[in-house]
Design a protein around this motif. Sequence first.
Motif, short mmCIF file in Angstrom:
data_model
loop_
_atom_site.label_atom_id
_atom_site.label_comp_id
_atom_site.label_asym_id
_atom_site.label_seq_id
_atom_site.Cartn_x
_atom_site.Cartn_y
_atom_site.Cartn_z
N ASP A 141 56.67 17.38 -13.79
CA ASP A 141 57.22 18.37 -12.87
C ASP A 141 58.49 18.95 -13.50
OD1 ASP A 141 57.39 19.66 -10.16
OD2 ASP A 141 59.29 18.54 -10.13
N PHE A 142 58.42 20.17 -13.99
CA PHE A 142 59.51 20.72 -14.79
C PHE A 142 60.82 20.95 -14.02
CE2 PHE A 142 55.61 22.39 -17.11
CZ PHE A 142 55.55 21.28 -17.93
N PRO A 143 60.78 21.36 -12.76
CA PRO A 143 62.05 21.45 -12.02
C PRO A 143 62.76 20.09 -11.91
CG PRO A 143 60.37 22.74 -10.92
CD PRO A 143 59.66 21.96 -11.98
N THR A 144 61.98 19.02 -11.74
CA THR A 144 62.57 17.68 -11.70
C THR A 144 63.19 17.33 -13.05
OG1 THR A 144 61.11 16.82 -9.98
CG2 THR A 144 62.06 15.21 -11.50
N VAL A 145 62.51 17.63 -14.12
CA VAL A 145 63.02 17.32 -15.46
C VAL A 145 64.33 18.05 -15.72
CG1 VAL A 145 62.54 17.53 -17.94
CG2 VAL A 145 60.74 16.74 -16.38
N ALA A 146 64.44 19.28 -15.24
CA ALA A 146 65.70 20.03 -15.40
C ALA A 146 66.85 19.33 -14.69
CB ALA A 146 65.53 21.45 -14.87
N ARG A 147 66.59 18.82 -13.49
CA ARG A 147 67.64 18.11 -12.75
C ARG A 147 67.99 16.78 -13.43
NH1 ARG A 147 64.68 20.39 -8.42
NH2 ARG A 147 63.52 18.47 -7.97
N VAL A 148 66.98 16.13 -13.96
CA VAL A 148 67.23 14.88 -14.70
C VAL A 148 68.10 15.16 -15.92
CG1 VAL A 148 66.15 13.07 -16.10
CG2 VAL A 148 65.16 13.68 -13.89
N ALA A 149 67.85 16.26 -16.60
CA ALA A 149 68.66 16.63 -17.77
C ALA A 149 70.12 16.81 -17.38
CB ALA A 149 68.11 17.90 -18.41
N PHE A 167 77.46 17.76 -24.71
CA PHE A 167 76.35 17.31 -23.87
C PHE A 167 75.90 18.42 -22.93
CE2 PHE A 167 78.54 12.95 -24.26
CZ PHE A 167 77.87 12.67 -25.44
N SER A 168 76.86 19.11 -22.34
CA SER A 168 76.53 20.20 -21.42
C SER A 168 75.79 21.33 -22.14
CB SER A 168 77.81 20.73 -20.78
OG SER A 168 77.52 21.81 -19.91
N LYS A 169 76.25 21.66 -23.33
CA LYS A 169 75.61 22.72 -24.12
C LYS A 169 74.18 22.32 -24.48
CE LYS A 169 76.12 25.31 -28.45
NZ LYS A 169 76.95 25.50 -29.67
N ASN A 170 73.99 21.09 -24.89
CA ASN A 170 72.65 20.63 -25.27
C ASN A 170 71.71 20.58 -24.07
OD1 ASN A 170 73.60 20.32 -27.87
ND2 ASN A 170 73.88 18.10 -27.71
N ALA A 171 72.24 20.20 -22.92
CA ALA A 171 71.40 20.16 -21.70
C ALA A 171 70.97 21.57 -21.33
CB ALA A 171 72.17 19.52 -20.56
N THR A 172 71.88 22.53 -21.47
CA THR A 172 71.54 23.92 -21.18
C THR A 172 70.43 24.42 -22.10
OG1 THR A 172 73.77 24.40 -20.36
CG2 THR A 172 72.45 26.28 -21.07
N ALA A 173 70.53 24.06 -23.38
CA ALA A 173 69.51 24.47 -24.35
C ALA A 173 68.17 23.81 -24.02
CB ALA A 173 69.96 24.11 -25.76
N PHE A 174 68.21 22.53 -23.65
CA PHE A 174 66.98 21.83 -23.31
C PHE A 174 66.32 22.48 -22.10
CE2 PHE A 174 64.79 18.67 -20.71
CZ PHE A 174 63.82 18.21 -21.60
N LYS A 175 67.10 22.78 -21.07
CA LYS A 175 66.53 23.38 -19.86
C LYS A 175 65.97 24.77 -20.14
CE LYS A 175 70.21 22.83 -17.35
NZ LYS A 175 71.08 22.97 -16.16
N THR A 179 61.85 26.79 -19.29
CA THR A 179 61.54 28.08 -18.66
C THR A 179 60.19 28.64 -19.12
OG1 THR A 179 63.89 28.56 -18.41
CG2 THR A 179 62.38 30.42 -18.24
N PRO A 180 59.89 28.65 -20.42
CA PRO A 180 58.56 29.15 -20.84
C PRO A 180 57.41 28.31 -20.29
CG PRO A 180 60.07 29.04 -22.71
CD PRO A 180 60.73 28.32 -21.58
#
Length: 306
Positions: A141-149, A167-175, A179-180
């Motif tokens: 579930d990708f919305p959940t994974v974004a919140r976990v990140a 860490f914040s920058k990397n989490a933003t890049a991961f999230k 999106t795709p």
Amino acid sequence: MPLSTSRRLALLTSASLALLAGCGSSSDSADAESAPAKVPVVASTNVYGDIVRSIGADKVDVTSVISDPDQDPHSYEADTQNQLALSKAKVVVENGGGYDDFVDRMLKSGHNDSAQVINAVRISGKTAPKGGELNEHVWYDFPTVARVADRISAALAKADPADAAAFSKNATAFKAGLTPLEAKEARIKKEHGGEAVAITEPVPLYMTEASGLVNRTPAAFSEAIEEGDDVSPRVLQESLALFGGRKVEVLVYNEQTSGPQTEKSEAAAKAAGIPVVPVTETLPKGEDYLGWMTANVDALASALAK
């Protein structure tokens, strides 16, 4: 007897070299001691371990308890090495929902009350439907994974404030990489919404549901497979009838919990010309989370397009 001039020079040279060598080793030791320690993290599976590495990069030391793609996580028994890693962890990422209860048990027995524990199911907010079972496979579930990140980023920042911005920058890049994936699911929903699929167990359901697909598999079949129980002959026949009557367009097959009954489903699907999309619960070797999920969604889209 007085030392000769050459002898005195030799002794002085040796002493100087020893002093320099001693200074060098002291400096090397100081450099090693001054190197920042990595944040020790334990993840219940390599899925979450990979997400932690994406966010923590070289600032984290990650132990993934379950990393073998041939291992059924439901029947996993942790060992003493896992216990030791959990006793030292500053951040722990677990799935929750009954999927990896060994993590909580070992944290308790290891007396590690200070670790920050991230529970993905709790973060998801998902609960069991009335009269049904919770689908705990929330990493699909990708919305959940974004919140976990986001939670992982915050926990790492608390453990290592100096690298919080990274860490914040990397989490933003991961999230951004999620999106795709959501766009691909939306495209499937637009083109195939309402079409029926079959599964062997609930692993991929968040992905198929987000793609607008309807699961026609009898709940008794997929739940029995997930729990490692035998499927009754009646339920098995109901499941196999989905393929003979071509009542579904695709079978999504969990390769990590295969057995005689799921293999019958696979054989029946192939005999009927119905595409089979294999999925796994843990990250295949040599892949990262985003690449793995991209392959899963693309495989589903390709199968439906046939």
